[in-house]
Scaffold this motif. Structure first.
Motif, PDB file in Angstrom:
ATOM      1  N   THR A 235       0.753  -0.969   0.444  1.00  0.00           N
ATOM      2  CA  THR A 235       0.250   0.328   0.001  1.00  0.00           C
ATOM      3  C   THR A 235       0.866   1.019   0.203  1.00  0.00           C
ATOM      4  O   THR A 235       1.507   1.328  -0.124  1.00  0.00           O
ATOM      5  CB  THR A 235      -0.672   0.295   1.273  1.00  0.00           C
TER       6      THR A 235
ATOM      7  N   GLU B  87      -7.690  -0.941  -8.363  1.00  0.00           N
ATOM      8  CA  GLU B  87      -7.207  -1.714  -7.360  1.00  0.00           C
ATOM      9  C   GLU B  87      -6.333  -2.692  -8.835  1.00  0.00           C
ATOM     10  O   GLU B  87      -5.495  -3.288  -8.124  1.00  0.00           O
ATOM     11  CB  GLU B  87      -8.309  -3.046  -6.895  1.00  0.00           C
TER      12      GLU B  87
ATOM     13  N   LYS C 115      -2.204  -3.228  -8.307  1.00  0.00           N
ATOM     14  CA  LYS C 115      -1.849  -4.516  -8.308  1.00  0.00           C
ATOM     15  C   LYS C 115      -0.395  -3.971  -9.216  1.00  0.00           C
ATOM     16  O   LYS C 115       0.531  -4.396  -8.798  1.00  0.00           O
ATOM     17  CB  LYS C 115      -3.039  -5.580  -8.488  1.00  0.00           C
TER      18      LYS C 115
END
Length: 227
Positions: free
Chosen positions: A10, A28, A32
């Motif tokens: 994060t 998301e 990633k």
């Protein structure tokens, strides 16, 4: 989109170009990809030196960092290197990630793979055309310098599931961090005791006439788009 990636960290800022809106359901996936492909940063904020492997492509050696790699299942029509609408949607997250401030300084290998259906020489040719289609889509639709991407086809030589060679998962595009991270950098920094393995990839013979809308690479690896 199928992504093979380690647990993502994060705190990395996407910092995406304002002209490229990001859909809420893409955030998301983009994060990633950024975390998987970004070099590990040291306390000095410089990329850490990580284990690299030499891959010889068309008479020159490029250095890849396998620890920073993702597999994308990109959908093409049968026996075609034209991206389907679904493929374009799936590649959008990759485009946003490569255009982000976290990945913008770095270069990447775009590798096409096939299953074992069909002739191996044809599969090698088709896999390179597909890798070039992906690279072309990225540079045409996102603020990505073509010099940052090196497209290559491996055909059926690197199956994801050797026990099931015709499985669809083998038909994929692999994106891997290249060293040096910047064109002027030297990589790798220190020569190991034993030289790292260099994998030979036979160059794929292009068609007699350049195909419209394809990427072409010269002997120095420079990429141009032919229309």
């Amino acid at each position: 989109m199928t992504i093979t990636a380690p647990k993502w960290l994060t705190g990395l800022s996407l910092a995406l170009a304002a002209a490229l809106p990001v859909q809420a359901d893409q955030a998301e996936d983009i994060q990633k990809i950024i975390t998987s492909l970004a070099p590990v940063q040291q306390e000095s904020t410089a990329p850490a030196q990580e284990a690299a492997r030499g891959v010889q492509i068309g008479g020159r050696t490029v250095w890849v960092v396998p620890q920073h790699s993702i597999d994308l299942q990109v959908f093409f029509a049968l026996d075609s290197y034209e991206l389907t609408w679904r493929a374009r949607e799936d590649l959008a997250a990759l485009g946003h990630a490569l255009a982000s401030s976290a990945l913008r300084p770095h270069r990447y290998l775009i590798a096409g793979h096939t299953d074992t259906t069909g002739d191996d020489a044809y599969n090698l040719w088709l896999s390179e055309r597909r890798a070039e289609s992906v690279a072309r889509f990225l540079v045409e639709n996102f603020p990505i310098d073509p010099q940052r991407l090196v497209a290559v086809g491996f055909g059926e030589t690197r199956l994801k599931t050797p026990g099931n060679p015709t499985d669809a998962i083998n038909r994929r595009v692999e994106v891997t961090l290249l060293l040096p991270a910047r064109p002027e950098a030297n990589a790798p920094a220190a020569a190991p005791t034993a030289p790292p393995p260099v994998e030979s990839v036979e160059p794929v013979a292009p068609p007699e006439q350049p195909l419209p809308g394809t990427l072409q690479k010269d002997k120095d690896g420079n990429i141009t788009i032919t229309w």
